[in-house]
Write a protein that holds these residues in place. Structure first.
Motif, PDB file in Angstrom:
ATOM      1  N   GLY A 339       0.805  -1.209   0.000  1.00 46.67           N
ATOM      2  CA  GLY A 339       0.000   0.000   0.000  1.00 46.67           C
ATOM      3  C   GLY A 339       0.842   1.264   0.000  1.00 46.67           C
ATOM      4  O   GLY A 339       0.515   2.241  -0.676  1.00 46.67           O
ATOM      5  N   LEU A 340       1.952   1.245   0.737  1.00 44.75           N
ATOM      6  CA  LEU A 340       2.840   2.404   0.748  1.00 44.75           C
ATOM      7  C   LEU A 340       3.493   2.626  -0.618  1.00 44.75           C
ATOM      8  O   LEU A 340       3.637   3.762  -1.066  1.00 44.75           O
ATOM      9  N   ARG A 341       3.881   1.531  -1.261  1.00 44.66           N
ATOM     10  CA  ARG A 341       4.460   1.672  -2.607  1.00 44.66           C
ATOM     11  C   ARG A 341       3.438   2.267  -3.580  1.00 44.66           C
ATOM     12  O   ARG A 341       3.772   3.124  -4.399  1.00 44.66           O
ATOM     13  N   GLN A 342       2.198   1.789  -3.479  1.00 42.36           N
ATOM     14  CA  GLN A 342       1.161   2.329  -4.361  1.00 42.36           C
ATOM     15  C   GLN A 342       0.901   3.800  -4.072  1.00 42.36           C
ATOM     16  O   GLN A 342       0.724   4.607  -4.992  1.00 42.36           O
ATOM     17  N   TYR A 343       0.874   4.151  -2.793  1.00 40.64           N
ATOM     18  CA  TYR A 343       0.622   5.546  -2.414  1.00 40.64           C
ATOM     19  C   TYR A 343       1.751   6.467  -2.867  1.00 40.64           C
ATOM     20  O   TYR A 343       1.505   7.557  -3.409  1.00 40.64           O
ATOM     21  N   LEU A 344       3.004   6.036  -2.668  1.00 42.58           N
ATOM     22  CA  LEU A 344       4.139   6.883  -3.017  1.00 42.58           C
ATOM     23  C   LEU A 344       4.310   7.048  -4.524  1.00 42.58           C
ATOM     24  O   LEU A 344       5.032   7.946  -4.977  1.00 42.58           O
ATOM     25  N   SER A 345       3.675   6.168  -5.307  1.00 37.80           N
ATOM     26  CA  SER A 345       3.745   6.313  -6.770  1.00 37.80           C
ATOM     27  C   SER A 345       2.462   6.880  -7.346  1.00 37.80           C
ATOM     28  O   SER A 345       2.318   6.941  -8.570  1.00 37.80           O
ATOM     29  N   SER A 346       1.535   7.277  -6.482  1.00 35.58           N
ATOM     30  CA  SER A 346       0.254   7.794  -6.966  1.00 35.58           C
ATOM     31  C   SER A 346       0.219   9.315  -6.880  1.00 35.58           C
ATOM     32  O   SER A 346       1.065   9.956  -6.244  1.00 35.58           O
ATOM     33  N   SER A 347      -0.814   9.883  -7.504  1.00 33.27           N
ATOM     34  CA  SER A 347      -0.970  11.334  -7.484  1.00 33.27           C
ATOM     35  C   SER A 347      -1.384  11.844  -6.112  1.00 33.27           C
ATOM     36  O   SER A 347      -1.247  13.039  -5.833  1.00 33.27           O
ATOM     37  N   LEU A 348      -1.902  10.972  -5.249  1.00 36.08           N
ATOM     38  CA  LEU A 348      -2.221  11.395  -3.886  1.00 36.08           C
ATOM     39  C   LEU A 348      -0.977  11.870  -3.148  1.00 36.08           C
ATOM     40  O   LEU A 348      -1.053  12.751  -2.279  1.00 36.08           O
ATOM     41  N   TYR A 349       0.192  11.276  -3.479  1.00 39.81           N
ATOM     42  CA  TYR A 349       1.447  11.666  -2.840  1.00 39.81           C
ATOM     43  C   TYR A 349       2.204  12.703  -3.660  1.00 39.81           C
ATOM     44  O   TYR A 349       2.706  13.700  -3.137  1.00 39.81           O
ATOM     45  N   THR A 350       2.305  12.476  -4.962  1.00 42.29           N
ATOM     46  CA  THR A 350       3.162  13.323  -5.796  1.00 42.29           C
ATOM     47  C   THR A 350       2.451  14.568  -6.314  1.00 42.29           C
ATOM     48  O   THR A 350       3.106  15.571  -6.614  1.00 42.29           O
ATOM     49  N   GLY A 351       1.112  14.507  -6.432  1.00 40.37           N
ATOM     50  CA  GLY A 351       0.419  15.621  -7.073  1.00 40.37           C
ATOM     51  C   GLY A 351       0.797  15.689  -8.541  1.00 40.37           C
ATOM     52  O   GLY A 351       0.675  14.709  -9.270  1.00 40.37           O
ATOM     53  N   ASN A 352       1.331  16.814  -8.953  1.00 40.68           N
ATOM     54  CA  ASN A 352       1.792  16.984 -10.332  1.00 40.68           C
ATOM     55  C   ASN A 352       3.298  16.848 -10.460  1.00 40.68           C
ATOM     56  O   ASN A 352       3.869  17.144 -11.507  1.00 40.68           O
ATOM     57  N   VAL A 353       3.953  16.408  -9.350  1.00 41.84           N
ATOM     58  CA  VAL A 353       5.411  16.294  -9.346  1.00 41.84           C
ATOM     59  C   VAL A 353       5.779  14.832  -9.521  1.00 41.84           C
ATOM     60  O   VAL A 353       5.144  13.936  -8.954  1.00 41.84           O
ATOM     61  N   GLU A 354       6.819  14.573 -10.290  1.00 41.59           N
ATOM     62  CA  GLU A 354       7.300  13.212 -10.468  1.00 41.59           C
ATOM     63  C   GLU A 354       7.810  12.678  -9.143  1.00 41.59           C
ATOM     64  O   GLU A 354       8.494  13.386  -8.400  1.00 41.59           O
ATOM     65  N   PRO A 355       7.526  11.405  -8.813  1.00 49.53           N
ATOM     66  CA  PRO A 355       8.002  10.845  -7.543  1.00 49.53           C
ATOM     67  C   PRO A 355       9.513  10.761  -7.507  1.00 49.53           C
ATOM     68  O   PRO A 355      10.145  10.392  -8.505  1.00 49.53           O
ATOM     69  N   PRO A 356      10.145  11.146  -6.394  1.00 48.87           N
ATOM     70  CA  PRO A 356      11.605  11.070  -6.291  1.00 48.87           C
ATOM     71  C   PRO A 356      12.080   9.635  -6.184  1.00 48.87           C
ATOM     72  O   PRO A 356      11.310   8.711  -5.938  1.00 48.87           O
ATOM     73  N   VAL A 357      13.375   9.466  -6.390  1.00 57.56           N
ATOM     74  CA  VAL A 357      13.979   8.148  -6.237  1.00 57.56           C
ATOM     75  C   VAL A 357      14.018   7.794  -4.756  1.00 57.56           C
ATOM     76  O   VAL A 357      14.484   8.570  -3.934  1.00 57.56           O
ATOM     77  N   ARG A 358      13.475   6.633  -4.403  1.00 54.34           N
ATOM     78  CA  ARG A 358      13.378   6.233  -2.996  1.00 54.34           C
ATOM     79  C   ARG A 358      14.058   4.902  -2.801  1.00 54.34           C
ATOM     80  O   ARG A 358      14.166   4.091  -3.724  1.00 54.34           O
ATOM     81  N   ARG A 359      14.441   4.692  -1.570  1.00 61.81           N
ATOM     82  CA  ARG A 359      14.986   3.393  -1.196  1.00 61.81           C
ATOM     83  C   ARG A 359      13.835   2.381  -1.137  1.00 61.81           C
ATOM     84  O   ARG A 359      12.687   2.747  -0.941  1.00 61.81           O
ATOM     85  N   SER A 360      14.198   1.109  -1.228  1.00 62.87           N
ATOM     86  CA  SER A 360      13.193   0.057  -1.195  1.00 62.87           C
ATOM     87  C   SER A 360      12.493   0.022   0.149  1.00 62.87           C
ATOM     88  O   SER A 360      13.132   0.139   1.199  1.00 62.87           O
TER      89      SER A 360
END
Length: 363
Positions: A339-360
């Protein structure tokens, strides 16, 4: 069907499953136990099947060997453990009195001048704490064995569990294929990945940590007995089995063993030194040899989360809850990370900004 309706459907199915487990917990023990045994032994059956042995023959051979090993272990250990449990229970009041006396002697010496009145407080409360713990343990054992229902439950578990384990082990692959055919086709790949992660977490921890616990119990029991600690085999075996919960078993076992050794050898300190050395070697053996080889790397089960899940499941569902606590905790951990992976790659987290590179998030 929309994704929203699918989520509601599966949440409703999960709630129904939890309600059924709660209502039927009194009769589920043989079936949960058989499922756990089959899951534990399925890799061995798959290996024998790859060698050309029919599935029914592999299941029969593995389950028969497993039951023979358990029966031999019980025949060898029960007489010894029964005597040690009875003896330790009878000697517990004298151990408490001896510890109080030793604390009183230390209070008059250098330790008393160092810590002052705190040692007297420890001495006064020691007997109360141990007495309350012994009373709780006695009431717990009495509640387990009171009434004919407990006897019927034990007998049914001993008879039904091997039969359930055999049939589940025999049909394991077909059961997995059938469940896979029920998965929603739109999300089947994601669900399969989740189940593979859950299986990896459960297999890595339950199978590995259970083996580590047994080996540690034999190590602590034999070394404490060889060192001359009273009730050493009982203390060591319980320490190893309690080590299924990381850190908890070793800490409790060390406290009990060091207390018994101090009372037994006072005023000599050679037995407590032996206990410290044994547990130091045991921790090195667990941390650098057994756990890396048998459990592997991180499987997503933090010790705090594990203890919390065991306490909650045990309080809600009794012994059945203790059996299913670790698999459920592993599954919840995998689902939360997904669920966290889905959230961090969704527009709910990023908005209009590309998601940053994250650790696993698996680490």
């Amino acid at each position: 069907m929309s994704f929203h309706k699918q989520v509601i459907f599966w949440l409703g199915a999960l709630a129904l499953l939890v309600a059924l487990v709660w209502l039927l917990q009194g009769v589920l023990l043989p079936f949960v136990g058989g499922l756990a045994i089959a899951y534990f032994l399925d890799p061995v059956a798959d290996r024998l099947e790859r060698l050309g042995l029919p599935r029914w023959a592999a299941a029969s051979m593995i389950l028969l060997g497993f039951l023979v090993i358990i029966a031999l272990a019980l025949l060898l250990l029960l007489p010894l453990l029964g005597d040690q449990i009875s003896g330790f229970r009878n000697r517990l009041p004298s151990y408490v009195s001896a510890l109080q006396r030793i604390l009183a002697e230390l209070n008059q010496g250098w330790l008393g001048s160092l810590v002052g009145d705190r040692l007297q407080d420890i001495q006064k409360s020691l007997g109360d704490y141990v007495g309350q713990g012994a009373a709780l343990l006695g009431s717990f054992i009495s509640s387990l064995w009171s009434g004919g229902q407990a006897v019927i439950g034990v007998v049914s578990a001993l008879i039904v569990t091997p039969v359930v384990a055999f049939y589940i082990l025999l049909d394991w692959d077909r059961m997995v294929a059938r469940v896979d055919s029920w998965l929603p086709r739109d999300h089947v790949d994601s669900i399969r990945d989740i189940f593979r992660d859950i299986d990896g977490a459960i297999a890595g921890f339950v199978r590995g940590q259970a083996t580590v616990s047994v080996l540690l119990g034999l190590f602590y029991g034999s070394t404490l007995t060889f060192a001359g600690i009273s009730f050493g085999f009982l203390i060591g075996l319980c320490t190893g089995l309690a080590s299924f919960i990381p850190y908890v078993g070793s800490i409790l076992g060390f406290i009990v063993a060091i207390s018994v050794s101090i009372v037994q050898a006072w005023p000599d300190w050679h037995l407590p030194i032996y206990v410290v050395a044994i547990f130091a070697v045991g921790q090195l053996l667990e941390g650098y040899v057994l756990s890396p080889r048998l459990v592997g790397g991180s499987v997503g089960l933090h010790p705090v989360w594990l203890m919390f899940s065991l306490l909650v499941a045990g309080s809600l569902f009794g012994f059945i809850g203790l059996l299913v606590a670790v698999p459920v905790a592993a599954a919840i951990g995998v689902l939360v990370r997904f669920g966290l992976r889905q959230y961090l790659s969704s527009s709910l987290y990023t908005g209009n900004v590309e998601p940053p590179v994250r650790r696993s998030l698996n680490k």
